[in-house]
Design a protein around this motif. Structure first.
Motif, short mmCIF file in Angstrom:
data_model
loop_
_atom_site.label_atom_id
_atom_site.label_comp_id
_atom_site.label_asym_id
_atom_site.label_seq_id
_atom_site.Cartn_x
_atom_site.Cartn_y
_atom_site.Cartn_z
N ASP A 84 0.80 -1.22 0.00
CA ASP A 84 0.00 0.00 0.00
C ASP A 84 0.83 1.27 0.00
N ARG B 240 -9.73 -2.26 0.01
CA ARG B 240 -9.81 -2.05 1.45
C ARG B 240 -11.25 -1.78 1.88
N ALA C 168 -7.26 4.49 2.50
CA ALA C 168 -8.50 3.82 2.12
C ALA C 168 -8.55 3.48 0.64
N GLU D 262 -5.72 -4.02 0.78
CA GLU D 262 -5.42 -4.74 2.01
C GLU D 262 -5.04 -6.16 1.62
#
Length: 603
Positions: free
Chosen positions: A305, A359, A333, A337
């Motif tokens: 990320d 995510r 955001a 993930e």
């Protein structure tokens, strides 16, 4: 609203580190301006300074013993014909030292007096790399070690002697030899057992190296100049990076694809604190870990990320952010993930991988792209990849498998796809797609596959030899379509190493023909996109041209992106900005948008 592709593609990171001898300056490479260039920044803080300007792309580099100069390699258009350049440490006085533009110069290290640079170069014969000493003042280089083979490892001892690493039958089976000042050599490793001996560094009255002699997992060994051998760090995890300065030893453990960085100093062996979960920012050239004689450690740190950042840990202290990633306004955001997952393959073997999801997305089947790493001795690890991030931002899952043959799990696992076992790793991909469907992670009819380099071959093999899986779409990036044409055209210095992994192009010709996707092209039913650089010396562009032309001759539509100023992959930001949005749209066209997927089902 998902993040724009413009922002994802404009995020930038840093890697390939070095510290000045006094630990006051940090050096790194970054594509901040769109091409890979060399930069520096004071360790204590300050504004980064760009150092290289004449180079289209910077490769390996080395800082002189007094910290006054930098030797570096530079190529043009991704052709990997690295020229040798030298400049002052502030970027001034850049000059090209090598004189043969059609040859390859791999920078190794400076001589102890700082007057010369040791370089592996194929000046004598393009198939073989001899160790040369180039004077910084120019002139004819001196041959220090002649070797009819490949091998780019060398450690310079304080008295000017050199310890070289040479490959035996393959890149992870090596010999280590001492080269005296008069040119005579003495072997420091035995004929048996054949083992890995790589990443050598001068240490006390010998060298340190990564070795798996008598072990499944590589560890840190001390090799004496008398040929003595003992492990000094032998954990139950693979050691996959090593940096040494004086008595300071920094290394990284491979923990299920993530890294743990440690420092061995003054009789203590401690983990470097302050690093978030992540991994060394590895690439083909390496250099993600650096240490200075005072115990300062620098780490190029990657995550799914965030582009790679650089952390520096002062002696005895935790790591602190020294070169932050350029996030282009992306918020957490907006980014993937990840989850470490596994599945059973055809023979009951457990195959690990990373599953990336949007995510905070709801549970439920989601169109998924299986992204295959290169190598084949590579490993899927938590590295920033703008294309991966763009696919997840578009609503897709991305599964990154570590099929048999991947590194990081020991020699036994890495050998499970050698030569005639090659297709077992392709069956692992088929098993991954089956698991995605059976676990409810993806609709069975909305699973795609993508890969680069060896991963490109795996992509073509999956849609050819596992066509019953009915892959929704496939993207081949610089992949092998025919082993016969690949061996005929790949750079001559690469053939012996690739033959040891894939099979001998003469002795194993029938087998290689039996696993070449081009020979079974009528089995391909999945929509295909092919991406290649015109100057690729590793997998020549003929591999792309022939599979595209053959499919089109059969009336099949193929999306083909050819880049005239690229080599083995897309190194230039402008070309990634052209290609990656097209890849995302290609998967959206054939797999549907992932944005509406989840608990409510597919659109």
């Amino acid at each position: 609203m998902p993040p724009s592709l413009i922002r994802i593609l404009d995020a930038r990171g840093a890697s390939r580190l070095a510290l000045s001898p006094d630990a006051g300056t940090l050096y790194f490479v970054s594509d901040l301006i769109g091409t890979v260039q060399l930069w520096s920044v004071p360790v204590g803080g300050g504004v980064p300074q760009r150092l290289s300007y004449e180079a289209d792309r910077v490769g390996a580099y080395s800082v002189s013993p007094d910290g006054a100069c930098i030797a570096y390699g530079a190529d043009e258009g991704g052709d990997e014909r690295w020229a040798l350049w030298v400049m002052n440490a502030d970027g001034s006085g850049a000059r090209r030292v090598s004189t043969q533009p059609d040859r390859i110069h791999h920078v190794v290290e400076w001589t102890p007096d700082g007057r010369g640079v040791l370089v592996f170069a194929n000046l004598r014969d393009e198939r073989f790399f001899d160790l040369h000493e180039f004077s910084v003042d120019g002139g004819t280089p001196k041959v220090r070690f002649r070797h009819d083979g490949t091998g780019f490892g060398a450690a310079v001892l304080g008295d000017g002697r050199v310890v070289v690493t040479t490959n035996r039958t393959r890149g992870d089976l090596n010999h280590v030899s001492l080269v005296e000042r008069d040119g005579s050599t003495r072997l420091l490793t035995p004929e048996a057992p054949a083992a890995m001996h790589v990443a050598t560094h001068a240490f006390e009255d010998g060298v340190l190296a990564l070795s798996d002699r008598g072990r499944d997992l590589p560890a840190i060994a001390r090799i004496g100049l008398d040929g003595s051998f003992r492990f000094i760090v032998a954990p139950d995890r693979a050691v996959d990076d090593l940096a040494v300065a004086g008595t300071q030893v920094a290394y990284a453990l491979n923990v299920d694809g993530r890294s743990e960085v440690r420092l061995r100093s003054g009789g203590k062996d401690i983990a470097i604190a302050g690093l978030p979960a992540g991994d060394l920012a590895t690439d083909l050239i390496g250099g993600s870990l650096a240490v200075a004689r005072d115990g300062t450690v620098a780490v190029a740190w990657a995550r799914f990320d965030a582009p790679s950042a650089v952390y520096v840990a002062p002696p005895g202290g935790p790591a602190k952010l020294a070169v932050p990633p350029q996030m282009a306004g992306l918020a957490p955001a907006d980014l993937p993930e990840d989850e470490l997952v596994s599945w059973k393959s055809f023979d009951g073997r457990t195959i690990p991988g990373f599953l990336l999801r949007p995510r905070g997305a709801p549970n439920g089947p989601r169109p998924t792209v299986v992204q295959v790493h290169g190598g084949p001795e590579g490993q899927a690890r938590p590295l920033w990849n703008p294309l991966t991030v763009a696919l997840v931002a578009a609503g897709f899952n991305v599964l990154q498998p570590n099929v048999r043959g991947s590194s990081g799990y020991g020699r036994a696992y890495m050998s499970l796809d050698d030569v005639r076992l090659r297709m077992d790793s392709v069956r692992d991909l088929d098993a991954a797609a089956a698991w995605l469907a059976s676990s409810g992670t993806a609709p069975a009819e909305r699973i795609g596959v993508i890969g680069g380099s060896y991963g490109g071959f795996m992509t073509l093999a999956a849609i050819t030899f596992c066509a019953d899986r009915k892959w929704a779409a496939a993207v081949d990036i610089v992949g092998i379509a025919s082993f016969r044409s690949f061996f005929a055209r790949t750079a001559s210095w690469r053939r012996p190493l690739r033959a040891a992994e894939y099979g001998d192009p003469e002795k194993d010709a029938d087998f290689l023909e039996s696993i070449s996707p081009l020979n079974f092209i009528d089995r391909i039913k999945a929509p295909l996109m092919v991406i290649h650089g015109a100057n690729d010396p590793r997998v020549p562009i003929n591999e792309a041209e022939q599979i595209v032309s053959t499919l089109r001759s059969r009336g099949r539509e193929v999306d083909y992106l050819r880049y005239e100023d690229e080599g083995h992959g897309l190194a230039k930001a402008k070309n990634r900005a052209d290609a990656w949005p097209k890849v995302v749209r290609f998967f959206e066209k054939h797999m549907g948008s992932g944005a509406a997927a989840g608990a409510g089902g597919a659109d």
